[in-house]
Enzyme design. Sequence first.
Site, PDB file in Angstrom:
ATOM      1  N   HIS A   1     -16.055 -13.694   6.564  1.00  0.00           N
ATOM      2  CA  HIS A   1     -14.905 -14.613   6.590  1.00  0.00           C
ATOM      3  C   HIS A   1     -14.088 -14.512   5.297  1.00  0.00           C
ATOM      4  CE1 HIS A   1     -12.968 -18.516   7.764  1.00  0.00           C
ATOM      5  NE2 HIS A   1     -12.876 -18.653   6.450  1.00  0.00           N
ATOM      6  N   GLU A   2     -14.753 -14.656   4.155  1.00  0.00           N
ATOM      7  CA  GLU A   2     -14.034 -14.633   2.875  1.00  0.00           C
ATOM      8  C   GLU A   2     -13.437 -13.249   2.609  1.00  0.00           C
ATOM      9  OE1 GLU A   2     -13.300 -17.349   1.374  1.00  0.00           O
ATOM     10  OE2 GLU A   2     -14.695 -18.641   2.463  1.00  0.00           O
TER      11      GLU A   2
ATOM     12  N   HIS B   1      -9.995 -13.234   3.984  1.00  0.00           N
ATOM     13  CA  HIS B   1      -9.033 -13.807   3.026  1.00  0.00           C
ATOM     14  C   HIS B   1      -8.701 -12.794   1.928  1.00  0.00           C
ATOM     15  CE1 HIS B   1      -8.785 -17.913   4.419  1.00  0.00           C
ATOM     16  NE2 HIS B   1     -10.082 -18.147   4.306  1.00  0.00           N
TER      17      HIS B   1
ATOM     18  N   GLU C   1      -5.839 -18.291   7.015  1.00  0.00           N
ATOM     19  CA  GLU C   1      -7.035 -18.546   7.811  1.00  0.00           C
ATOM     20  C   GLU C   1      -7.082 -17.631   9.028  1.00  0.00           C
ATOM     21  OE1 GLU C   1      -9.163 -20.397   6.388  1.00  0.00           O
ATOM     22  OE2 GLU C   1     -10.694 -20.487   7.959  1.00  0.00           O
TER      23      GLU C   1
END
Lengths: 495, 495
Positions: A262-263, A266, A292
């Site tokens: 997930h990160e 980003h 997001e």
Amino acid sequence: MNHAFTELEAHFKTISHFKHLGSICGWDQAAVMPSGGNTARSEAMAELSLHIHKLSCADKLGDLFDAVDTSKLETFERASFREMKRSWNLSTVLPADLVQAKSLAGSKCEHAWRTQRKHNDWEGFSKNFAEVVSLSRQEAQIRAEDSGLSAYDAMLDIYEPGVSSAQVETTFNDLMTWLPQLRAEVVEKQRSQSYLVPSERYSTAEQNALGLEVMKLLEFDFEHGRLDISSHPFCGGVPQDVRITTRYDEDDFVQSLMGIVHETGHARYEQGLPQGLAGLPAGEARSMGIHESQSLFFEMQLGRSPEFIELLSPLAIRHFSENNPAIFEPQNLKTIYSRVNPGLIRVDADELSYPAHVVLRFEIERDLINGVITYQDIPELWDSKMQSYLGLSTAGNYRDGCMQDIHWTDGSFGYFPSYTLGAMYAAQFMAAMKRDLDVVELIKAKDLSPIFTWLGSKIWSQASLLGTNDLVLSATGEALNPSYFQEHLKQRYLG
Amino acid sequence: MNHAFTELEAHFKTISHFKHLGSICGWDQAAVMPSGGNTARSEAMAELSLHIHKLSCADKLGDLFDAVDTSKLETFERASFREMKRSWNLSTVLPADLVQAKSLAGSKCEHAWRTQRKHNDWEGFSKNFAEVVSLSRQEAQIRAEDSGLSAYDAMLDIYEPGVSSAQVETTFNDLMTWLPQLRAEVVEKQRSQSYLVPSERYSTAEQNALGLEVMKLLEFDFEHGRLDISSHPFCGGVPQDVRITTRYDEDDFVQSLMGIVHETGHARYEQGLPQGLAGLPAGEARSMGIHESQSLFFEMQLGRSPEFIELLSPLAIRHFSENNPAIFEPQNLKTIYSRVNPGLIRVDADELSYPAHVVLRFEIERDLINGVITYQDIPELWDSKMQSYLGLSTAGNYRDGCMQDIHWTDGSFGYFPSYTLGAMYAAQFMAAMKRDLDVVELIKAKDLSPIFTWLGSKIWSQASLLGTNDLVLSATGEALNPSYFQEHLKQRYLG
């Protein structure tokens, strides 16, 4: 010619240099700073915040904006001009003493929260939090008077330019018409699923080594970034040096592994922003919802796809060589990563439960900022909404209830809706990408570069050159259409 | 009343907040930053440097200094006033563009040096270094014109206020009359010494764990500081959050272990500075020589004393449990830590060889800044002085010759003499302490607190309230007297 425009660019680059220092010191504060350093750090950060605010609303800027002959600007310069002006508008409206007071109160509240959350100490937390709420309401009121929006909408506009709480309500109300039913069906369907639950010890060192290898697979650029540990995972730093963090639970690898994916989403957005616009508002990420959308594209669209899990499986087996390999067999991992099980913690929530966490926070923060409720009402409201949306109680459990998130501790009200907007954008991007690329085959062939190239050209390199709606339109050929999200969920969980 | 004084204090505290951010980002750059982040970081640091410079010579300061009625100040306020004015004088003399250019050139040169040193790349290094030297000479010239000192003395005065190169020459010439002879005697005496040389593998993890335990023994405050790794050990951060670094050699624990003791001395000085003067120039460490006196007190006076080594021995045996314990027996460790063996590397030098390294650097940097030599002359001069002072050659070996230190890479000329001044202060402090305390018995009893309390009250808490000479006088009852250093060396190595 257009000397004023050049001067504006230089001024905004100066601001970005100070933001760079704040971003690195903010990472340091969350990831490595010893706790006794916090008072001095908070004072220094407040001073920086005040200085950035002063630069952001320097007297000369109004004159410079007036002096620019926009008819002589190239298209991308016009976008840059528009974003500088938007940034200036957001800043000038707040008095400097409010900016400094909010930074100080937020820093103090956030730091204490790191300990208070562990001790379930709502009493202690709420003493600091009262000040954060009071200052955030003042901020919202001032922004509302300036923009003509309601108090909460004025905050929402910081994170999701052009999106109103009425639009969010409409979208969220629509979600709530079909999502609870879908979740119930899936929970029922999964009731008879049998699979191996991770129950051994997964050392931090092994989890970290696997995380780093997965980041490499996702083409994270380690020349321009790092992975570290903090109590609340985040993506910070600057585009040339992106700092992502995670937290490890030695009893379970599941959350942390996908948290890193997930990160990394980003991070790659930040690393993919155009160098030519570095330091300028137009060179920044478009919005929190678009940000997001990239992390959720990595986690939900790519990371939890059956084909990606086929790639993960052998890596996990290799790194967790002391553990039972059956846990990491593709079918078992797929089951683990598509289990639906409503729980108390937003960041641990499955894809079908997550929107309920966001709707709850949206409703509470909207009413809190609009003055309909006070901060003392939050724990009870939280409990009652959790009961109603997910059938769970948080009575007396502040740690896993209203104290679980970092966002409100420093007054970032208006941020939460971005998570669910992002989930919907991500599904729409994947649907569009699949019209251009054979995504499934690419993942199977471990050939992920074309996927990142697509995102790079359609999203990352576009930075803030287009408005949010135009960006979505240009990338996918249509405006935000939540039906792709619904299709994605049906396909993955009932397909 | 004395509103001007209050305004001066507020202004200097603002400056210290920005220095705080620079200090943390500087630590980050050396200890954790990925290399691709360097360009953006250097730009941000240069911007900060410019901003701090602007604040340090703000127009209003001259008027404020004039407006203060010093007759109405308390004694400590008068010292604070004096130090603010000294700081202002040091800053105002330099033009802003020179400050920014030197910061940028220094940052670039230092960063590239980290790689170039490994590759023995003097050619590559000297391209960046030429610019650093040129800008440092401009700086020295401007400071010299302002102060009436010679170019080099004007640089020396930044680090050792009130000390001239003539004084340093006198002291160093005196040292060179007795030290080579003493060193030769000791080398001869040690020729027949037999002892166990560390020859196993000492893992980074074990060395780090031992280092942390030794820091605890030395009462380092981990609530207000950290230990990390960097290619050149240093002590950075801020008094409330002191960052020390070390480097580990897995083939040898000897240097790194005592290096940590050394940096802990720097750190405790910072941690012991008076909170009440935080952010004010009078609350900072007195000089680089006094700073070094604390690290050398920890390393040479305390750390390598036979009694302290008795305390170290069982800790080392416990941490290096996989290694041969005979290495860590007290007598063997004592022999290891008092071996005299002239070598190429300053930071690895023994106590009897170290001054020669400093004298060499002092002579070269003095002549370089005074325009007597150019940077191209350095490698040859280095080699010839090393031959003459220590009988060693560095011909073609830049890595272990003139490229070994970080100091010159960012233009910190005038710093090196502080090391040997510090060694002399440290010996004098220990002699004075022994008149007040039974130091040997305290160490034997593992009761180190009274030693730190003595340093805290005589040195650390005094910060910059007294001038350097007055500080030494008040702590020891006399001015700098190098005979204590000579006595200490004779006692330890021939006693």
